[in-house]
Design an enzyme around this catalytic site. Structure first.
Site, PDB file in Angstrom:
ATOM      1  N   LYS A 238       5.713  30.435  18.161  1.00 18.00           N
ATOM      2  CA  LYS A 238       5.425  29.153  18.794  1.00 18.00           C
ATOM      3  C   LYS A 238       5.405  29.322  20.313  1.00 18.00           C
ATOM      4  CE  LYS A 238       7.841  27.165  14.919  1.00 18.00           C
ATOM      5  NZ  LYS A 238       9.184  26.822  14.397  1.00 18.00           N
ATOM      6  N   ARG A 292      19.554  26.893  10.853  1.00 18.86           N
ATOM      7  CA  ARG A 292      20.150  27.162  12.165  1.00 18.86           C
ATOM      8  C   ARG A 292      19.534  26.239  13.200  1.00 18.86           C
ATOM      9  NH1 ARG A 292      15.496  29.109  14.270  1.00 18.86           N
ATOM     10  NH2 ARG A 292      14.254  30.402  12.896  1.00 18.86           N
ATOM     11  N   VAL A 295      14.778  27.210  18.576  1.00 15.79           N
ATOM     12  CA  VAL A 295      14.476  27.326  20.012  1.00 15.79           C
ATOM     13  C   VAL A 295      14.029  25.963  20.552  1.00 15.79           C
ATOM     14  CG1 VAL A 295      12.970  28.427  21.719  1.00 15.79           C
ATOM     15  CG2 VAL A 295      13.765  29.738  19.741  1.00 15.79           C
TER      16      VAL A 295
END
Ligand code: ADP
Length: 447
Positions: A238, A292, A295
Site C-alpha cells: 500500500k 494486529r 500501518v
C-alpha cells in the site's frame, strides 16, 4: 497497579507505542538492534536493551533475546506492533507461557486466522461474503480437479493456506496450466511455510482494496470503526490509504460491517484487527484478517477520534475501556501517504544518511515518524520513513491539505518516493476516486 510494556519493534510504530504508553502512565522498555542504536524512540523510553546484531533474525525476530529482555527488565507485557513477530502465533504462545501478556489476540486466534482456509470458513459462518472457490482437499484425480476449476471459472487463483506477505499465490489463466501451477504452488508452500495445503479462488479482475477496522474486548464484545480504502498499491504494497472508503454500495457495506462484528464476537476477538476485502461490482469479497495494528491505522483514528494503540494497551492490560458502537462517530475524510526510502523511478531501496529535512505541520496534519536530520537509515529493514496524515471535511480538502503538507516536506541525502506522492495526488483518476488495485502499476506508472 503499575505496568511496564516491552516494545518488540522499531521505527515509527515503536515511537507510536511509546506515546500511547506515556499517556496511560505505562513504563516502557525498548529493544533495539546494533544498527538501531540511534533511533529516536530509544531516548523517550524508560529503559532500553540491545538484543543483537542488525540482521532481523538475530534481533527483532529473535524470540529468546526478546523474552530475556522482558525478564531482565521485569516487563509485564509485550507490544508487537506490525511486521516482525506481530502475527507469529508461536511468539504469542511463548509470551503467554513465559508469563508476559502478548498485546493482541490469543495465540490460538492468531493461528486460526493465519490459516487462510480456517479464516475463510470462520468468516463465511459469520455471514461475510468470501471469494467463490474451493477449499476442500484437492482430488488426486486430475480430471476431477480440472472440473472443479472449470466450475469456478478461469482465471482462478491457487493459494497456499499458510501463505502470507504476498507469497504462496499463483494466477491460472488456462486449464493447461492448472496441474503444473498447482504442483509448483504446493512445493513452494511446503518449502516456504511447512504446509503444502492449497485451495482455489476465483480471480477478481480489477477490484478496490477495502478493509474494515474492528476492536474486540476478548470477552465477546466487538465494534467496528468503519472502512479504509487502500487501493493505491504497487506489488501489493500500500502507498496511499484513506478513510472512509467512498462510493461503496450502502447495503453491501452495512451487511459487511455487521458480519465483521459478528465474526469478532464469535471468536472472542481480543484487541484491534483488520478484515480485508476485495471490492468489485458492489460486492465485498473477504481475503484475510490481520490480527494486529496496521500501518494505516492513523486514518481511522483521525476520522473517529478513537486511539487504536491506547485501545490495544487498555484491553490487554485490563484497564477500563468503553466499547460502544453508538459512541463511534465519523468526521470528514483522512489520507495517509507512506514516505519510503526508495528511488521514485525504479523503487530500489535508498538507505543512507539524511543530511537535512523539514517536517510538515499545521491544522489537520499529523506526522508519524522516527527519522531526523543526521539520522542514518539502515539497509536492513523496511523502507518506511514517515507517514504524513491529513484530515479535512471532505476528500478533496484532505487531498489539498496533503499537497500543501508535501510542499513543506523535504528530505535531503537519500532518495524517497515523495515526488511519486505529489504526482499521484495531482492525478485525475485518483482525484475522482476511480483507481483500483491495478491502476498504479498498469496505468499510472506507464503514463
Ligand atoms: P497475503 O496474506 O499474502 O497478503 P492476501 O490473501 O491478502 O495475501 O492477498 C494479497 C493480494 O493478492 C490482495 O491484496 C490482492 O491484490 C491479491 N489477491 C488475493 N486473492 C485474490 C483473488 N481471489 N483475486 C484477485 N486478486 C487476489
Amino acid at each position: 497497579m503499575s505496568y511496564k510494556v516491552l516494545i518488540a519493534n522499531r521505527g515509527e510504530i515503536a515511537l507510536r507505542a511509546i506515546r500511547a504508553c506515556k499517556e496511560l502512565g505505562i513504563k516502557t522498555v525498548s529493544v533495539y538492534s546494533e544498527a538501531d542504536k540511534d533511533l529516536k524512540h530509544l531516548r523517550f523510553s524508560d529503559e532500553t536493551v540491545c538484543i543483537g546484531p542488525a540482521s532481523p533474525t538475530q534481533s527483532y525476530l529473535n524470540i529468546p533475546a526478546i523474552l530475556s529482555a522482558a525478564e531482565l527488565t521485569s516487563a509485564n507485557a509485550i507490544y508487537p506492533g506490525y511486521g516482525f513477530l506481530a502475527e507469529d502465533h508461536n511468539f504469542a504462545e511463548m509470551c503467554e507461557k513465559s508469563g508476559f501478556k502478548f498485546i493482541g489476540p490469543t495465540s490460538e486466534t492468531i493461528q486460526k486466522m493465519g490459516d487462510k482456509i480456517t479464516a475463510k470458513t470462520l468468516a463465511e459462518k459469520s455471514g461475510i461474503q468470501i471469494v467463490p472457490g474451493y477449499k476442500d482437499e484437492i482430488p488426486s484425480d486430475n480430471d476431477e480437479f480440472k472440473k472443479i476449476a472449470r466450475d469456478i471459472g478461469y482465471p482462478i487463483m491457487i493459494k497456499a493456506t499458510a501463505g502470507g506477505g504476498g507469497r504462496g499465490m499463483r494466477v491460472v489463466e488456462r486449464e493447461e496450466d492448472l496441474i503444473g501451477h498447482a504442483e509448483i504452488t504446493m512445493q513452494e508452500a511446503k518449502n516456504g511455510f511447512g504446509n503444502e495445503t492449497i485451495y482455489l479462488e476465483k480471480f477478481i479482475g480489477n477490484p478496490r482494496h477495502i478493509e474494515v477496522q474492528i476492536v474486540g474486548d476478548g470477552k465477546g464484545k466487538a465494534i467496528h470503526l468503519g472502512t479504509r480504502d487502500c487501493s493505491m498499491q504497487r506489488r501489493h504494497q500500500k502507498i496511499i490509504e484513506e478513510a472512509p472508503a467512498l462510493n461503496i454500495n450502502q447495503e453491501a457495506l452495512n451487511k459487511t460491517l455487521i458480519a465483521c462484528v459478528n465474526l469478532c464476537e464469535e471468536i472472542n476477538y481480543e484487541g484491534v484487527g483488520t478484515i480485508e476485502f476485495l471490492y468489485e461490482d458492489n460486492q465485498f469479497y473477504f481475503i484475510e484478517m490481520n490480527t494486529r495494528i496496521q500501518v494505516e491505522h492513523p486514518v481511522t483514528e483521525m476520522i473517529t477520534g478513537f486511539d487504536l494503540v491506547k485501545a490495544q494497551l487498555r484491553i490487554a492490560l485490563e484497564m477500563p475501556i468503553k466499547l460502544n458502537q453508538d459512541d463511534i462517530n465519523f468526521h470528514g475524510h483522512s489520507l495517509e501517504c507512506r514516505i519510503n526510502a526508495e528511488d521514485p523511478d525504479n523503487f530500489q531501496p535508498s538507505p543512507g544518511t539524511i543530511t537535512k529535512m523539514h517536517t510538515p505541520g499545521g491544522f489537520g496534519i499529523r506526522y508519524d515518524s522516527h527519522i531526523y536530520g543526521g539520522y542514518r537509515v539502515p539497509p536492513n529493514y523496511d523502507s518506511l520513513l514517515a507517514k504524513i496524515i491529513t484530515q479535512a471535511n471532505s476528500r478533496s480538502s484532505a487531498i489539498k491539505r496533503m499537497l500543501s503538507a508535501l510542499d513543506e516536506f523535504f528530505i535531503e541525502g537519500i532518495k524517497t518516493n515523495h515526488p511519486l506522492h505529489q504526482r499521484i495526488l495531482h492525478d485525475d483518476t485518483f482525484k475522482e476516486n476511480k483507481h483500483t488495485i491495478n491502476y498504479l502499476e498498469n496505468e499510472f506508472l506507464k503514463k
